[in-house]
Design a protein around this motif. Sequence first.
Motif, short mmCIF file in Angstrom:
data_model
loop_
_atom_site.label_atom_id
_atom_site.label_comp_id
_atom_site.label_asym_id
_atom_site.label_seq_id
_atom_site.Cartn_x
_atom_site.Cartn_y
_atom_site.Cartn_z
N LEU A 1 -5.06 5.91 2.25
CA LEU A 1 -4.30 6.12 1.02
C LEU A 1 -4.31 7.59 0.61
N ASN A 2 -3.15 8.12 0.35
CA ASN A 2 -3.02 9.50 -0.16
C ASN A 2 -2.56 9.39 -1.62
N VAL A 3 -3.53 9.20 -2.50
CA VAL A 3 -3.22 8.89 -3.90
C VAL A 3 -4.02 9.78 -4.83
N ILE A 4 -3.63 9.75 -6.09
CA ILE A 4 -4.37 10.42 -7.16
C ILE A 4 -5.34 9.42 -7.76
N TYR A 5 -6.55 9.88 -8.06
CA TYR A 5 -7.56 9.01 -8.65
C TYR A 5 -7.70 9.36 -10.13
N GLU A 6 -7.70 8.33 -10.95
CA GLU A 6 -7.81 8.53 -12.40
C GLU A 6 -8.92 7.63 -12.95
N ALA A 7 -9.78 8.21 -13.76
CA ALA A 7 -10.93 7.48 -14.29
C ALA A 7 -10.56 6.67 -15.53
N MET A 8 -11.13 5.48 -15.60
CA MET A 8 -11.02 4.61 -16.77
C MET A 8 -12.42 4.28 -17.25
N LYS B 1 0.82 -1.22 0.00
CA LYS B 1 0.00 0.00 0.00
C LYS B 1 0.86 1.27 0.00
N GLU B 2 1.98 1.25 0.72
CA GLU B 2 2.81 2.46 0.78
C GLU B 2 3.50 2.76 -0.55
N ASN B 3 3.49 1.79 -1.48
CA ASN B 3 4.07 2.04 -2.81
C ASN B 3 3.13 2.77 -3.74
N LEU B 4 1.87 2.86 -3.38
CA LEU B 4 0.85 3.38 -4.29
C LEU B 4 0.81 4.90 -4.30
N THR B 5 0.77 5.45 -5.51
CA THR B 5 0.56 6.89 -5.69
C THR B 5 -0.67 7.19 -6.53
N GLN B 6 -1.28 6.13 -7.09
CA GLN B 6 -2.42 6.32 -7.99
C GLN B 6 -3.36 5.13 -7.91
N VAL B 7 -4.66 5.41 -7.99
CA VAL B 7 -5.69 4.37 -8.08
C VAL B 7 -6.57 4.68 -9.28
N GLN C 1 -17.69 4.93 -5.35
CA GLN C 1 -18.25 3.96 -4.41
C GLN C 1 -17.24 3.51 -3.35
N CYS C 2 -15.96 3.78 -3.57
CA CYS C 2 -14.91 3.33 -2.65
C CYS C 2 -14.13 4.47 -2.02
N GLU C 3 -14.53 5.69 -2.28
CA GLU C 3 -13.73 6.85 -1.89
C GLU C 3 -13.52 6.92 -0.38
N HIS C 4 -14.56 6.73 0.40
CA HIS C 4 -14.45 6.83 1.86
C HIS C 4 -13.52 5.75 2.40
N THR C 5 -13.66 4.53 1.91
CA THR C 5 -12.82 3.42 2.39
C THR C 5 -11.35 3.67 2.07
N LEU C 6 -11.07 4.11 0.85
CA LEU C 6 -9.68 4.33 0.44
C LEU C 6 -9.02 5.43 1.27
N LYS C 7 -9.74 6.51 1.53
CA LYS C 7 -9.14 7.64 2.23
C LYS C 7 -9.09 7.44 3.73
#
Length: 394
Positions: free
Chosen positions: A214-221, A188-194, A203-209
Amino acid sequence: MQSLFVPFFHNYSHSFLTLTCPSADNNHLPFSHQFDVKCCYDFKLPKFCDRIRSCHVVDGKSSSSTILTSKHHHILKPLTMTNLNMDTIHNDSPQLRVAYQGVPGAYSKAAANKAYPDCKAIPYDQFEVAFKEVEQWKVDRAIIPLENSLGGSIHHNYDLLFYHNLHIIGEVYLPVHHCLLALPGVRKENLTQVISHPQALAQCEHTLKNKLGLNVIYEAMDNTANAAKFVAANNLRNTAAIASSRAAKLYGLQVMVHGIQDNPKNVTRFVILARELKIPHIDKPFKTSIVIALDKGMSLLFKVLSVFALMNINLTKIELRPYRNIPIKLRAESNNVSNTSHHFKYLLYIDFEASIAEVRAQNALTKVQELTSFLRVFGSYPMDMTPLNPACHA
């Protein structure tokens, strides 16, 4: 003897199709009312007529006739009672071709497999392409998500439903079990983007933060499974995807965390689209989907809802979308052209719990038709009554 009327839609014209069927005593539906429906449905009439014919019973013996009331007249071969049997008409072959948007591992594919376990599910990159493939006879069905219990309506697909020439013949409720996926060995500490579909991210924003920190950038697919595929194909060790555990197996990813949706009651409703109508029954719970034009302003909304309330018909969904053909209506005040009011024009989509074969539904639609200049019936189809088990589609 009863009459079965099925409205069909052809180039904004008024058209009627009346089928003569046995009475309800013979396990067929009484359906005698004719709706004068204006609609934008453009298909080849002879092909449609080849699929729907009529028969009736006289003194215990079956005979056949076809009644087609419109400017077109076609003499059709009669069908027997067996041909009108619901199971015979919709007995799908083991290799039914079902279009879905996404790539293998997508929730849409899981919905297709739930609806037709032995089907050949065919992926497409866009929802509109799936619609067109059915219209062009390249596939037999399309399965399209319309709403989610957490993310709400998928507006683009409502618009596609209106502008394409397909019928709703069924629905599928699919529990959504989101997982956080990454390449093997990633922490998890390696992650900078989801990355994932916008609805999955929401739907997962509250859980992730808050829960995972997680302090990451979110990018839509464009698709959850495509996000997983993208991480694997590009060997992204700083990026995680939100997708299903099935997608993890397909693309060689590890499941870092199971069930990361903010609410465990996360369910998506899909509809099954086909070229042909599904003949409605009254022997099981049915749902009917329609769309009308609120061309007389929003006050019409109250009147329409009152009709269904008076007929004791439960509504399961209402959705407003812009009427793009005529988006704005001008109304002169006191015959003064220079002093006009403006209001946007909307389409009102309604799902209600009743078969169009029921008298109360016929009466409701008759009254609604009197209130609006436009009414289209997308379909009357069996409700999905299967238990919602999140584990079975994880």
